[in-house]
Design an enzyme around this catalytic site. Sequence first.
Site, PDB file in Angstrom:
ATOM      1  N   LYS A   1       0.830  -1.212   0.000  1.00 50.99           N
ATOM      2  CA  LYS A   1       0.000   0.000   0.000  1.00 50.99           C
ATOM      3  C   LYS A   1       0.865   1.264   0.000  1.00 50.99           C
ATOM      4  CE  LYS A   1      -2.089  -1.221   3.862  1.00 50.99           C
ATOM      5  NZ  LYS A   1      -1.446  -2.520   4.174  1.00 50.99           N
TER       6      LYS A   1
ATOM      7  N   ARG B   1      -9.973   0.493   8.542  1.00 51.18           N
ATOM      8  CA  ARG B   1      -9.579  -0.873   8.902  1.00 51.18           C
ATOM      9  C   ARG B   1     -10.672  -1.594   9.669  1.00 51.18           C
ATOM     10  NH1 ARG B   1      -3.605   0.189   8.773  1.00 51.18           N
ATOM     11  NH2 ARG B   1      -2.598  -1.815   9.095  1.00 51.18           N
TER      12      ARG B   1
ATOM     13  N   ARG C   1      12.011  -6.259   5.426  1.00 50.10           N
ATOM     14  CA  ARG C   1      12.077  -4.839   5.773  1.00 50.10           C
ATOM     15  C   ARG C   1      12.533  -4.665   7.221  1.00 50.10           C
ATOM     16  NH1 ARG C   1       6.800  -1.209   5.169  1.00 50.10           N
ATOM     17  NH2 ARG C   1       6.130  -2.505   6.902  1.00 50.10           N
TER      18      ARG C   1
ATOM     19  N   ARG D   1      11.178  -0.129  12.081  1.00 52.41           N
ATOM     20  CA  ARG D   1       9.835  -0.504  12.552  1.00 52.41           C
ATOM     21  C   ARG D   1       9.886  -1.739  13.444  1.00 52.41           C
ATOM     22  NH1 ARG D   1       4.969   0.247   8.315  1.00 52.41           N
ATOM     23  NH2 ARG D   1       4.025  -1.144   9.839  1.00 52.41           N
TER      24      ARG D   1
ATOM     25  N   ARG E   1      -0.601  -9.148  13.078  1.00 51.44           N
ATOM     26  CA  ARG E   1      -1.120  -8.055  12.226  1.00 51.44           C
ATOM     27  C   ARG E   1      -1.981  -8.646  11.107  1.00 51.44           C
ATOM     28  NH1 ARG E   1       4.515  -5.498  10.868  1.00 51.44           N
ATOM     29  NH2 ARG E   1       3.418  -4.295   9.264  1.00 51.44           N
TER      30      ARG E   1
END
Length: 190
Positions: A16, A91, A130, A136, A148
């Site tokens: 996204k 969401r 990542r 993060r 998640r």
Amino acid sequence: MSKLNLVLFGPPGAGKGTQSTFLIDRYKLVHLSTGDLLRAEIKAESELGVQAKELMDRGELVADHIVIGMIRNAMEDNLHAPGFIFDGFPRTKAQAVALDEMLASKNEPITHMLALEVPEAELVQRLLGRGATSGRSDDRDEGVIRNRIREYEQKTAPLKDHYTAQGKFVAIDGVGSVADITARLVKVIG
Ligand code: AP5
């Protein structure tokens, strides 16, 4: 001319944020990412940021009223935008209903809800990749990543029905090169 309002939808790691960069540039949209807004609060060490960090570190969703308030404020700050790209919002059903109401009050409805579809194994691989380099904390632990994805499946995926009923849901294959996926999105948006 009516404004272009896009919801970019999909599980964590679907691309996204990556695709938003290209769509913002092409269509001159204002990017509204609740994840980015929340991370800015964490960085600023605000009270909201402290509360949000605890939930985000576990891979759980932040309360609806908080993210809805953030989006409302950001839209008020951008009254003359040619349109918005909503990334990671809505969401939950409550967030989707709130967004519909905010946009209806301005007579600027959602144009498309573009859902990037990527298999879970690839999502986990992308996010762990990542996590090795990004700051993060929610990308470093496979258990948090899978949580998640569970949150997405339970609370967010059902929004497909909300937007299908409005005739706005479009599924996009999210596997392939970044440029190929951008081309698939542009084909739908026009
Ligand atoms: P948020 O920041 O929204 O994170 P997310 O949904 O988990 O999404 P990501 O940013 O991880 O993935 P993405 O789909 O944007 O993929 P990206 O392009 O980055 O939310 C974080 C947390 O904040 C939530 O868990 C929740 O706690 C809270 N939150 C946020 N919004 C909320 C809301 N509305 N309500 C309640 N709580 C909320 O790409 C991922 C990786 O894949 C990158 O490394 C990228 O380089 C790579 N990649 C991208 N495209 C490709 C490709 N085609 N091929 C290979 N790799 C690719």
